[in-house]
Enzyme design. Structure first.
Site: not given
Ligand code: ADP
Length: 595
Positions: A7, A83
């Site tokens: 992420n 992500r």
């Protein structure tokens, strides 16, 4: 399968390492600056570590990850997940990354100029570090692509909408995870629940999850809309832009920057951290008290709105740093929702145990609405979606042709409705059998009537059911003047009423739906095709006149004895150019979503 999940942000990199659902390692490199960054690691069987690392940017941090993992005996990696904040309307599910896919993701950048570029950088760097591993992108927006147009459309000029201005929603991976986890904790299928998921972290959003699908969410075109957040304003009158320009001489970038970074709790109290705000409120600080009241009020308003949007609510789920940890905020948000049948149990609310992904219930005895709190697990959800996608890509090719049947408008009647329409003791006459064993079409016809008009000669399908269900197309629902929801057969809670007219009498009945497209199949055919009950698949149709299309999110219903057949309605058939007999193919890039 051992999966590394990234992420990436402009000033930080978070990563997780999973073996199946086991979260073996959590790491972050944070606050990049010239002399390095802060790191925090939590590994298997060791104390959490924190300190200063020499990496001053994303590239150096990603390159450092293999050594960090190796130092904790985590060497074998099978796949990498990323992500992504924004997938636009392009990505309804996770995507296996190759050069063409990167270009498609890059094309979404104007929609998320603050977030997508760092994530794209991370993906390119990771492909350099692990060139032989499959990499998958999972998008925050995908879960909300089931929102109906009435929830996604802004009432603004067509030119703006044509340019891409619409509501998307974010935090989708979190809302999806907690909705699944809450349904599991309740011991009920998600497909039977109307849930409101409330994610309260630094960013905050609420989501209406109706029978497993997101139908509305509080963030919009950008992650600014909706709830009050740490540094973001949430809802604000767009007229403020003109006012601020005239009164304070601010330009749009200045206003935007302030709404993203200088607003929310930070603007109201000087701190974006709810722990500080709660502490100061407890000490009597009036600004902090107002901020807390405003924060809770906005969240409560959205819960009320989403209960109305879904015609009721079965569970409210709290997650995110504030949702998970602040019992007093949960209390404030729930106070005043008793009219929905929601009652919190203060003892349960005070100190729930969230360890090991627990999802405890906090409602009082007799509450009609369950209240659940659970830690969000976005990285875990990314790892799961990646596993599913890769598992599917590796599966042997499936026998793929499925016959398509087009359903015209029809009704399934209860005994009481038959008697009201045709007279006491009346028995319908079977005119012809349908392809699904045991089902038939009756010789009798009825008329439907709504405030806008009538639909005559509506077919009746047997056998009789416990509840009357009326299935029309979207076009029919406009002809009737009634807003019929898209539902799976049998899911008739809070469906609108319509008048049924027969030769003997008339009756008003609830149960008007636009039937969600679905595939009937039996266990043997399902196994041969690699399909499971409840799975959602994409079906490609090559219709006449080049009008073919892909029907996304088609529900698979497996039942013993069922004939394999896909059911769509007349609007869908027309859109796909289907004339007479047709077949659909399981689309090669199947994006399955568990219900
Ligand atoms: P992010 O959205 O960045 O992932 P988090 O989900 O970690 O953020 O949420 C951060 C927020 O949670 C901060 O406002 C923090 O103050 C709040 N928070 C964390 N622990 C508590 C607590 N015990 N009580 C109140 N608020 C808390």
């Amino acid at each position: 399968m051992r999966i590394l999940v990234f992420n990436a942000g402009s000033s930080s990199l978070k990563f997780g390492f999973f073996d199946g659902d086991d979260h073996l390692f959590k790491g972050s490199f944070d606050r990049f600056r010239e002399d390095g960054c802060d790191y925090a690691f939590v590994g298997p069987d060791c104390e959490p570590e924190r300190g200063h690392a020499p990496h001053s940017d994303l590239a150096a941090s990603i390159e450092a990850v293999p050594d960090v993992l190796a130092a904790h005996d985590l060497t074998q990696i099978d796949a990498v997940g990323h992500r992504f904040v924004h997938g636009g309307t392009e990505f309804t599910g996770p995507a296996l990354i190759d050069e063409a896919m990167i270009a498609r993701i890059e094309a979404q950048t104007p929609l998320a100029p603050l977030h997508n570029p760092a994530m794209l950088d991370a993906m390119r760097l990771a492909r350099r570090v692990w060139p032989d591993l499959p990499q998958v992108a999972v998008f925050d927006t995908s879960f909300h692509l089931t929102n109906p147009a009435r929830a996604t459309t802004y009432a603004v000029p067509a030119e703006w909408r044509d340019a891409g201005l619409r509501r998307f929603g974010f935090h989708g991976t979190s809302h999806k995870y907690v909705a699944h986890r809450a349904a599991e904790a309740l011991g009920q299928p998600l497909a039977a629940l109307r849930m409101i998921s409330v994610h309260l972290g630094n960013g905050a959003s609420a989501c209406a999850v109706q029978y497993g699908a997101s139908v509305d969410t509080s963030m919009g075109m950008t992650p600014l809309e909706g709830l009050v957040m740490g540094t973001r304003s949430g809802d604000i009158d767009p007229g403020a832009f003109g006012f601020l320009q005239r009164q304070l001489g601010l330009d749009i970038p200045q206003i935007e920057q302030a709404l993203y970074s200088e607003s929310g709790l930070k603007a109201l109290t000087g701190s974006s951290d709810m722990r500080d705000v709660e502490k100061r409120a407890a000490e009597g600080d009036a600004e902090a008290q107002l901020a807390i009241n405003l924060y809770a009020y906005r969240a409560r308003k959205y819960i009320g709105a989403y209960a109305a949007a879904m015609g009721g609510v079965d569970a409210v789920v709290f997650t995110g740093g504030i949702g998970e940890n602040s019992a007093s905020m949960r209390r404030r948000i729930c106070d005043g929702l008793e009219f929905l049948g929601l009652m919190l149990d203060e003892d349960r609310n005070r100190a729930p145990d969230l360890s090991d992904r627990a999802a405890p219930q906090l409602q009082a005895q007799g509450s009609r609405v369950a209240v659940i709190v659970t830690e969000t697990a976005e990285q875990l959800m990314i790892a799961r979606e990646l596993r599913q996608l890769i598992g599917r890509a590796a599966a042997p090719p499936r026998p793929i042709s499925i016959p398509i049947a087009v359903s015209g408008r029809h009704v399934h009647l209860s005994t009481a409705t038959v008697e009201a329409l045709f007279g006491p003791g009346y028995r319908l006459t079977e005119e012809a059998p349908l392809r699904q064993p045991g089902n038939w079409v009756a010789r009798e016809r009825i008329t439907l009537e709504g405030p806008k008009g009538r639909l005559p000669h509506v077919a009746i399908l047997g056998p009789l059911r416990d509840r009357t269900q009326i299935e029309v197309s979207r076009t029919d629902s406009f002809a009737l003047g009634i807003d019929a929801p898209v539902r799976d057969s049998g899911q008739l809670e809070n469906t609108p009423r319509v008048r049924l007219i027969g030769p003997h009498g008339e009756v008003e009945s609830a149960g008007l739906i636009v039937a969600a497209r679905h595939i009937h199949t039996n266990p043997a055919d399902a196994a041969a095709m690699g399909l499971e009950d409840g799975e959602l698949v994409d079906i490609e149709v090559h219709g006449a006149g080049g009008r073919g299309l892909v029907f996304g999110r088609t529900l698979v219903r497996v039942a013993p004895g069922a004939a394999t057949e896909m059911h769509i309605d007349t609007d869908e058939a027309n859109a796909a150019g289907i004339v007479g007999v047709a077949e659909g193919e399981l689309a090669p890039q199947i994006r399955a979503v568990p219900r």
